[in-house]
Structure formats: C-alpha cells, structure tokens
Write an enzyme that holds these catalytic residues in place. Structure first.
Site, PDB file in Angstrom:
ATOM      1  N   ASP A   1      42.527  36.329  34.342  1.00  0.00           N
ATOM      2  CA  ASP A   1      41.609  35.852  35.370  1.00  0.00           C
ATOM      3  C   ASP A   1      41.994  34.454  35.828  1.00  0.00           C
ATOM      4  O   ASP A   1      42.442  33.632  35.030  1.00  0.00           O
ATOM      5  CB  ASP A   1      40.179  35.854  34.806  1.00  0.00           C
ATOM      6  CG  ASP A   1      39.133  35.726  35.893  1.00  0.00           C
ATOM      7  OD1 ASP A   1      39.474  35.885  37.081  1.00  0.00           O
ATOM      8  OD2 ASP A   1      37.964  35.443  35.558  1.00  0.00           O
TER       9      ASP A   1
ATOM     10  N   ARG B   1      41.534  31.312  42.094  1.00  0.00           N
ATOM     11  CA  ARG B   1      41.064  29.926  41.993  1.00  0.00           C
ATOM     12  C   ARG B   1      42.221  28.959  41.839  1.00  0.00           C
ATOM     13  O   ARG B   1      42.197  27.842  42.372  1.00  0.00           O
ATOM     14  CB  ARG B   1      40.098  29.798  40.816  1.00  0.00           C
ATOM     15  CG  ARG B   1      38.690  30.320  41.117  1.00  0.00           C
ATOM     16  CD  ARG B   1      37.834  30.342  39.888  1.00  0.00           C
ATOM     17  NE  ARG B   1      38.204  31.436  38.998  1.00  0.00           N
ATOM     18  CZ  ARG B   1      37.938  31.458  37.705  1.00  0.00           C
ATOM     19  NH1 ARG B   1      37.355  30.424  37.128  1.00  0.00           N
ATOM     20  NH2 ARG B   1      38.284  32.494  36.963  1.00  0.00           N
ATOM     21  N   TRP B   2      43.261  29.377  41.105  1.00  0.00           N
ATOM     22  CA  TRP B   2      44.458  28.544  40.931  1.00  0.00           C
ATOM     23  C   TRP B   2      45.075  28.235  42.294  1.00  0.00           C
ATOM     24  O   TRP B   2      45.458  27.092  42.579  1.00  0.00           O
ATOM     25  CB  TRP B   2      45.452  29.271  40.045  1.00  0.00           C
ATOM     26  CG  TRP B   2      46.706  28.523  39.707  1.00  0.00           C
ATOM     27  CD1 TRP B   2      46.931  27.708  38.635  1.00  0.00           C
ATOM     28  CD2 TRP B   2      47.940  28.536  40.452  1.00  0.00           C
ATOM     29  NE1 TRP B   2      48.211  27.210  38.662  1.00  0.00           N
ATOM     30  CE2 TRP B   2      48.857  27.702  39.763  1.00  0.00           C
ATOM     31  CE3 TRP B   2      48.352  29.176  41.625  1.00  0.00           C
ATOM     32  CZ2 TRP B   2      50.154  27.494  40.219  1.00  0.00           C
ATOM     33  CZ3 TRP B   2      49.651  28.963  42.085  1.00  0.00           C
ATOM     34  CH2 TRP B   2      50.532  28.125  41.378  1.00  0.00           C
TER      35      TRP B   2
ATOM     36  N   HIS C   1      48.438  35.184  42.839  1.00  0.00           N
ATOM     37  CA  HIS C   1      48.868  36.424  42.196  1.00  0.00           C
ATOM     38  C   HIS C   1      50.373  36.406  41.909  1.00  0.00           C
ATOM     39  O   HIS C   1      50.815  36.903  40.872  1.00  0.00           O
ATOM     40  CB  HIS C   1      48.504  37.623  43.075  1.00  0.00           C
ATOM     41  CG  HIS C   1      47.027  37.808  43.257  1.00  0.00           C
ATOM     42  ND1 HIS C   1      46.149  37.810  42.206  1.00  0.00           N
ATOM     43  CD2 HIS C   1      46.274  37.985  44.383  1.00  0.00           C
ATOM     44  CE1 HIS C   1      44.912  37.988  42.670  1.00  0.00           C
ATOM     45  NE2 HIS C   1      44.966  38.083  43.973  1.00  0.00           N
TER      46      HIS C   1
ATOM     47  N   GLU D   1      36.758  48.165  40.620  1.00  0.00           N
ATOM     48  CA  GLU D   1      35.951  47.334  41.516  1.00  0.00           C
ATOM     49  C   GLU D   1      36.819  46.519  42.474  1.00  0.00           C
ATOM     50  O   GLU D   1      36.365  46.142  43.564  1.00  0.00           O
ATOM     51  CB  GLU D   1      35.063  46.385  40.697  1.00  0.00           C
ATOM     52  CG  GLU D   1      33.947  47.068  39.907  1.00  0.00           C
ATOM     53  CD  GLU D   1      34.398  47.636  38.576  1.00  0.00           C
ATOM     54  OE1 GLU D   1      33.577  48.259  37.889  1.00  0.00           O
ATOM     55  OE2 GLU D   1      35.594  47.458  38.219  1.00  0.00           O
ATOM     56  N   ASN D   2      38.060  46.241  42.073  1.00  0.00           N
ATOM     57  CA  ASN D   2      38.950  45.451  42.930  1.00  0.00           C
ATOM     58  C   ASN D   2      39.333  46.154  44.230  1.00  0.00           C
ATOM     59  O   ASN D   2      39.812  45.501  45.168  1.00  0.00           O
ATOM     60  CB  ASN D   2      40.229  45.067  42.182  1.00  0.00           C
ATOM     61  CG  ASN D   2      40.019  44.038  41.097  1.00  0.00           C
ATOM     62  OD1 ASN D   2      40.803  43.949  40.152  1.00  0.00           O
ATOM     63  ND2 ASN D   2      38.949  43.260  41.188  1.00  0.00           N
TER      64      ASN D   2
ATOM     65  N   ARG E   1      40.522  36.338  27.354  1.00  0.00           N
ATOM     66  CA  ARG E   1      40.204  36.233  28.782  1.00  0.00           C
ATOM     67  C   ARG E   1      40.428  34.802  29.234  1.00  0.00           C
ATOM     68  O   ARG E   1      39.869  33.862  28.664  1.00  0.00           O
ATOM     69  CB  ARG E   1      38.758  36.640  29.078  1.00  0.00           C
ATOM     70  CG  ARG E   1      38.446  36.488  30.577  1.00  0.00           C
ATOM     71  CD  ARG E   1      37.133  37.068  30.994  1.00  0.00           C
ATOM     72  NE  ARG E   1      37.034  36.993  32.468  1.00  0.00           N
ATOM     73  CZ  ARG E   1      36.382  37.850  33.215  1.00  0.00           C
ATOM     74  NH1 ARG E   1      35.740  38.867  32.661  1.00  0.00           N
ATOM     75  NH2 ARG E   1      36.338  37.719  34.537  1.00  0.00           N
TER      76      ARG E   1
END
Length: 231
Positions: free
Chosen positions: A13, A17-18, A30, A60-61, A179
């Site tokens: 995860d 944000r990165w 990604h 869900e992605n 995680r």
C-alpha cells in the site's frame, strides 16, 4: 537469518500517495512500487522465505479510474517477465477471479505460471483481481455442486475441506502479514488463511520499503509466541 517465516503475505500500500507527495501521477507510484517488489522478491529468496504472497490488485480495484486500471494491467504485461523468475528460480502462481481479466493479461499470467512451474527456490503468489469474499464464495459454490452431485456429503464438510477448495490450497497459511502505507486493516485479503497470522503494520509507503524494513518486520515476528489459542 534463523527462524525466518516460511510464508510472508504483503499488502503493498502507498504507491498513489508516494507519487502525489512528489507531484507525480499515481501511475508513477505504481512504477516505483514495481521496482520495490522486484527487490523484495530477491530479498525474500536470499533470506530463505519459501512462500511470498503479494496483493497486487483487488476485486474492488476494478472501480478505480480506467486509466489507472489500464496502467496497472500494462505493468503486469511489461514487468512480470520470465527473466525475473529465472534469475531467482522463483515459481509464480496467480490467485484471483480470472473471468474479469483482460484476455491478453490473463494469457500472460498463465504463461508465466507454466514457464516457472519447475522452479523451487520460492513460490511467489500474485493476488490479482482477488478478494477473500470472492474466494470464499467461489469455494462454497464448488462445494455445493459436489454435495448436489453426491460426491460430497454435507456432514463431511470440515475446515480442511474448505481449505482444499480455496485458491491457496497449495501453500501453507501465512506466518507473517506485512502492510505498508500506515493503514491498519487487512482489506479483504486472505481472511480464512490469516486466522493465526502475525500482523505487522508500517507507515512506510511501498515504494520506500527496503530490505531493512523487511528484516525489521521479520525480527518483530520472531519475538512473538505463536500459541494458536493454547497455553
């Protein structure tokens, strides 16, 4: 290292944000995350981990913006290449709902599974189009069919029978789940399998996750007493 967990599962995860912290598109995160994944695969092999399972794309992605989904599918095609697995003698397996995958990506992943089937340094399982609720629903449907056709009796359904019908039936349950990214939840990931898994959460975003962070997680795992409900 001694007492290295046999099976590590990772929720990777923080890519988006990165990238946002650097003023870049989420797709750049990604791409950076893929490089981290390659390094961690190699590190796990060197440390003696036998099973590594990574959560690459959840069911869900599919609800994410089309351009981001397309970028992720493209990375699967360009980065999950045979040479990565040959270099480290890693077998690749894929778990997830194959019916929803683009045909080109599906064929590529199935080719990787076939071409790496004899490698034995480590088994890398990539969870793509995966969720535990999908997996358990699929298993229940297949068990129900066996009860319906008489090949299985309802009273003979046990935990072992359910485990054998899961897509992860070929591997042991995770010893350690990591995680990254700071969230403290398991997000529909290996719910059945992680009944007694040690959970490790770190604020480090996935592209910044390095070997030293992996070793820190393993060292924390080694301090735990795994009693499985016993004394």
């Amino acid at each position: 290292m001694n007492n290295v967990p046999q099976h590590i599962a990772i929720i990777m995860d923080g890519n988006g944000r990165w990238a946002q912290q650097r003023g870049q598109a989420r797709s750049a995160g990604h791409v950076a995350g893929v490089e981290t994944t390659k390094d961690i695969i190699a590190d796990c092999v060197r440390l003696g981990v036998k099973y590594l399972t990574i959560y690459a794309f959840s069911t869900e992605n599919w609800g994410r913006p089309e351009n981001e989904v397309a970028a992720l599918m493209g990375l699967i095609l360009t980065e999950l290449k045979e040479e990565l697995f040959v270099k480290h003698h890693v077998r690749m397996r894929w778990i997830g709902d194959r019916s929803r995958m683009p045909e080109q990506v599906k064929k590529h992943l199935e080719t990787m599974e076939e071409e790496t089937k004899d490698f034995d340094a480590m088994t890398l399982t990539v969870a793509i189009s995966y969720s535990s609720r999908w997996e358990l629903t699929d298993a229940m449907k297949r068990i129900a069919e066996e009860v319906k056709d008489g090949s299985l009796k309802a009273e003979d359904i046990t935990e072992d029978v359910i485990s054998q019908h899961l897509s992860t039936s070929y591997m042991p349950d995770p010893d350690l789940m990591i995680r990254t990214g700071g969230e403290i939840r398991i997000s529909n990931y290996l719910l059945w399998q992680m009944a007694y898994t040690e959970l490790y959460f770190t604020p480090v975003l996935w592209p910044d996750f390095k070997k030293e962070h992996l070793i820190e997680a393993i060292e924390t795992y080694k301090t735990k007493q795994r009693r499985y409900g016993k004394i």
